[in-house]
Design an enzyme around this catalytic site. Structure first.
Site, PDB file in Angstrom:
ATOM      1  N   ALA A  39       0.874  -1.170   0.000  1.00 34.08           N
ATOM      2  CA  ALA A  39       0.000   0.000   0.000  1.00 34.08           C
ATOM      3  C   ALA A  39       0.911   1.221   0.000  1.00 34.08           C
ATOM      4  O   ALA A  39       0.941   1.991   0.953  1.00 34.08           O
ATOM      5  CB  ALA A  39      -0.919  -0.004   1.208  1.00 34.08           C
ATOM      6  N   CYS A  92      -7.128   4.106  -9.856  1.00 29.79           N
ATOM      7  CA  CYS A  92      -7.258   5.091  -8.780  1.00 29.79           C
ATOM      8  C   CYS A  92      -8.717   5.526  -8.697  1.00 29.79           C
ATOM      9  O   CYS A  92      -9.416   5.490  -9.701  1.00 29.79           O
ATOM     10  CB  CYS A  92      -6.430   6.337  -9.048  1.00 29.79           C
ATOM     11  SG  CYS A  92      -4.995   6.047 -10.004  1.00 29.79           S
ATOM     12  N   GLY A 122       2.915 -11.889 -11.375  1.00 28.53           N
ATOM     13  CA  GLY A 122       3.522 -13.109 -10.842  1.00 28.53           C
ATOM     14  C   GLY A 122       4.568 -13.770 -11.710  1.00 28.53           C
ATOM     15  O   GLY A 122       4.999 -14.878 -11.405  1.00 28.53           O
TER      16      GLY A 122
HETATM   17  C1  LIG Z   1       5.614  -2.119  -4.382  1.00 30.21           C
HETATM   18  C2  LIG Z   1       4.779  -2.037  -5.629  1.00 30.21           C
HETATM   19  C3  LIG Z   1       4.486  -0.780  -6.169  1.00 30.21           C
HETATM   20  C4  LIG Z   1       3.714  -0.671  -7.332  1.00 30.21           C
HETATM   21  N1  LIG Z   1       3.474   0.567  -7.864  1.00 30.21           N
HETATM   22  C5  LIG Z   1       2.780   0.672  -9.038  1.00 30.21           C
HETATM   23  C6  LIG Z   1       2.604   1.933  -9.659  1.00 30.21           C
HETATM   24  O1  LIG Z   1       3.096   2.978  -9.218  1.00 30.21           O
HETATM   25  N2  LIG Z   1       1.882   1.968 -10.811  1.00 30.21           N
HETATM   26  C7  LIG Z   1       1.336   0.853 -11.386  1.00 30.21           C
HETATM   27  O2  LIG Z   1       0.704   0.950 -12.447  1.00 30.21           O
HETATM   28  N3  LIG Z   1       1.516  -0.371 -10.829  1.00 30.21           N
HETATM   29  C8  LIG Z   1       2.217  -0.480  -9.673  1.00 30.21           C
HETATM   30  N4  LIG Z   1       2.429  -1.723  -9.118  1.00 30.21           N
HETATM   31  C9  LIG Z   1       1.859  -2.919  -9.779  1.00 30.21           C
HETATM   32  C10 LIG Z   1       2.892  -3.598 -10.672  1.00 30.21           C
HETATM   33  O3  LIG Z   1       3.329  -2.733 -11.702  1.00 30.21           O
HETATM   34  C11 LIG Z   1       2.296  -4.874 -11.315  1.00 30.21           C
HETATM   35  O4  LIG Z   1       1.187  -4.531 -12.110  1.00 30.21           O
HETATM   36  C12 LIG Z   1       1.846  -5.893 -10.271  1.00 30.21           C
HETATM   37  O5  LIG Z   1       2.709  -5.904  -9.146  1.00 30.21           O
HETATM   38  C13 LIG Z   1       1.756  -7.320 -10.843  1.00 30.21           C
HETATM   39  O6  LIG Z   1       3.012  -7.775 -11.311  1.00 30.21           O
HETATM   40  P1  LIG Z   1       4.050  -8.651 -10.393  1.00 30.21           P
HETATM   41  O7  LIG Z   1       3.244  -9.774  -9.793  1.00 30.21           O
HETATM   42  O8  LIG Z   1       5.095  -9.117 -11.349  1.00 30.21           O
HETATM   43  O9  LIG Z   1       4.566  -7.732  -9.334  1.00 30.21           O
HETATM   44  C14 LIG Z   1       3.206  -1.844  -7.949  1.00 30.21           C
HETATM   45  C15 LIG Z   1       3.496  -3.107  -7.401  1.00 30.21           C
HETATM   46  C16 LIG Z   1       4.284  -3.218  -6.262  1.00 30.21           C
HETATM   47  C17 LIG Z   1       4.590  -4.576  -5.713  1.00 30.21           C
END
Ligand SMILES: Cc1cc2nc3c(=O)[nH]c(=O)nc-3n(C[C@H](O)[C@H](O)[C@H](O)COP(=O)(O)O)c2cc1C
Length: 312
Positions: free
Chosen positions: A73, A135, A252
């Site tokens: 968050a 958002c 993931g």
């Molecule tokens: C710590 C963190 C911060 C994130 N900040 C953003 C963000 O600023 N903008 C956004 O579009 N997605 C954000 N995401 C989502 C990631 O870009 C991605 O869509 C999501 O984590 C799924 O991919 P993953 O499982 O490979 O992490 C964030 C994810 C994490 C874990």
């Protein structure tokens, strides 16, 4: 004779040396960090989502590794568009010799602020712009996220497309926290999106049973990492059936097998986020190598031959 697998792809007309993309928000917008990721083999890097004004984000703790994934968050903390433009310029300079593309990410709280921040971010001339619509829509008295309402998602898409005015392709990033992600995908395609990024995080909660309260100060957070991968694959699969524009699939992905799976579901390029938290930027080199050997094993020469094969 064996050939090395070819991994170069075109994403909305932008040529990438390989389909692996750093997901938004994982390493901020720091130019040196983004360049390190490109140096480790990412085909493109996405900056942290940025708004017109600086945002402090949520109080700590904001990120927790809970086993098969992360919950965060962060609250879209960012330095605002003025500082972002300077950092994106620096990042662009460092990325150019590496052949990796820069993707800017923007968000707002009204349709107008989305358009304004998108227009400003073009001053840094990114290769692509990603629009984070996860958002709350403040035009809506219930505060429903733009990503959860086809009409609001389409309004943001049309406004950003107009603001960007053809200077870069626009990717709209969808949320899995909806009943029908294909319907939202169709709405943003009809409103002019050049591509779709999917998925953003899934809303969840982890409770500290000793403290008897949610671990995150914000109580709820976004789930990411291996725990959400089958859900992300299903979303990409449904979006691929619903639209004709390219998909940047994520959620993931932590191995070459996972990236191949995402492309078989219909993704053109594959985002990697949480895996970078665990393994650092070198994860890109590993995933790249694993993809090549799996493609050779499966008898594919070019990554484009894999796209959507799970739909047969
Ligand atoms: C710590 C963190 C911060 C994130 N900040 C953003 C963000 O600023 N903008 C956004 O579009 N997605 C954000 N995401 C989502 C990631 O870009 C991605 O869509 C999501 O984590 C799924 O991919 P993953 O499982 O490979 O992490 C964030 C994810 C994490 C874990």
């Amino acid at each position: 004779m064996t050939h090395d697998a070819c991994l170069n792809v075109g994403l909305c007309g932008v040529e990438l040396p390989n389909p692996l993309v750093l997901a938004s928000g994982i390493l901020g917008t720091d130019a040196e960090l983004l360049a390190r990721v490109a140096g480790a083999g990412a085909g493109a890097v996405t900056a942290k989502s940025c708004s017109l004004e600086p945002r402090a984000g949520h109080p700590n703790p904001t990120v927790l590794a809970w086993g098969p994934g992360l919950i965060n968050a962060v609250g879209l903390a960012n330095p605002g568009i003025e500082a972002e433009i300077k950092e994106l310029w620096r990042a662009k300079g460092l990325l150019q010799p590496q052949g990796a593309a820069l993707i800017a990410s923007v968000f707002g709280d009204t349709v107008e602020s989305y358009a304004r921040v998108a227009a400003r971010v073009m001053e840094a001339a990114p290769a692509l712009v990603e629009v984070n619509i996860s958002c709350p829509n403040v035009h809506d008295e219930f505060g429903i996220p733009f990503a959860a309402d086809a009409g609001a998602a389409a309004d943001v898409t049309a406004a950003v497309k107009q603001a960007v005015a053809g200077r870069a392709p626009v990717l709209v990033k969808l949320s899995p926290n909806v009943t029908d992600i294909a319907a939202i995908a169709r709405a943003v395609e009809a409103a002019g999106a050049d591509g779709i990024s999917a998925i953003n995080t899934l809303t969840g909660m982890v409770i500290d049973v000793h403290a008897r309260r949610p671990v995150l100060a914000n109580r709820t957070g976004g789930l990411s990492g291996p725990a959400i991968r089958p859900l992300a694959v299903r979303c990409v699969y449904e979006i691929y059936r619903a639209v004709r524009i390219p998909i940047l699939g994520m959620g993931g992905v932590a191995s070459g097998r996972d990236a191949v799976e995402m492309i078989m579901a219909g993704a053109t390029a594959v985002g990697v986020g949480s895996a970078v938290y665990g393994d650092g930027p070198e994860v890109f080199r590993r995933i790249h190598k694993e993809m090549e050997s799996l493609m050779t094993e499966l008898g594919y020469e070019h990554v484009q031959e894999l796209r959507g094969v799970a739909h047969r």
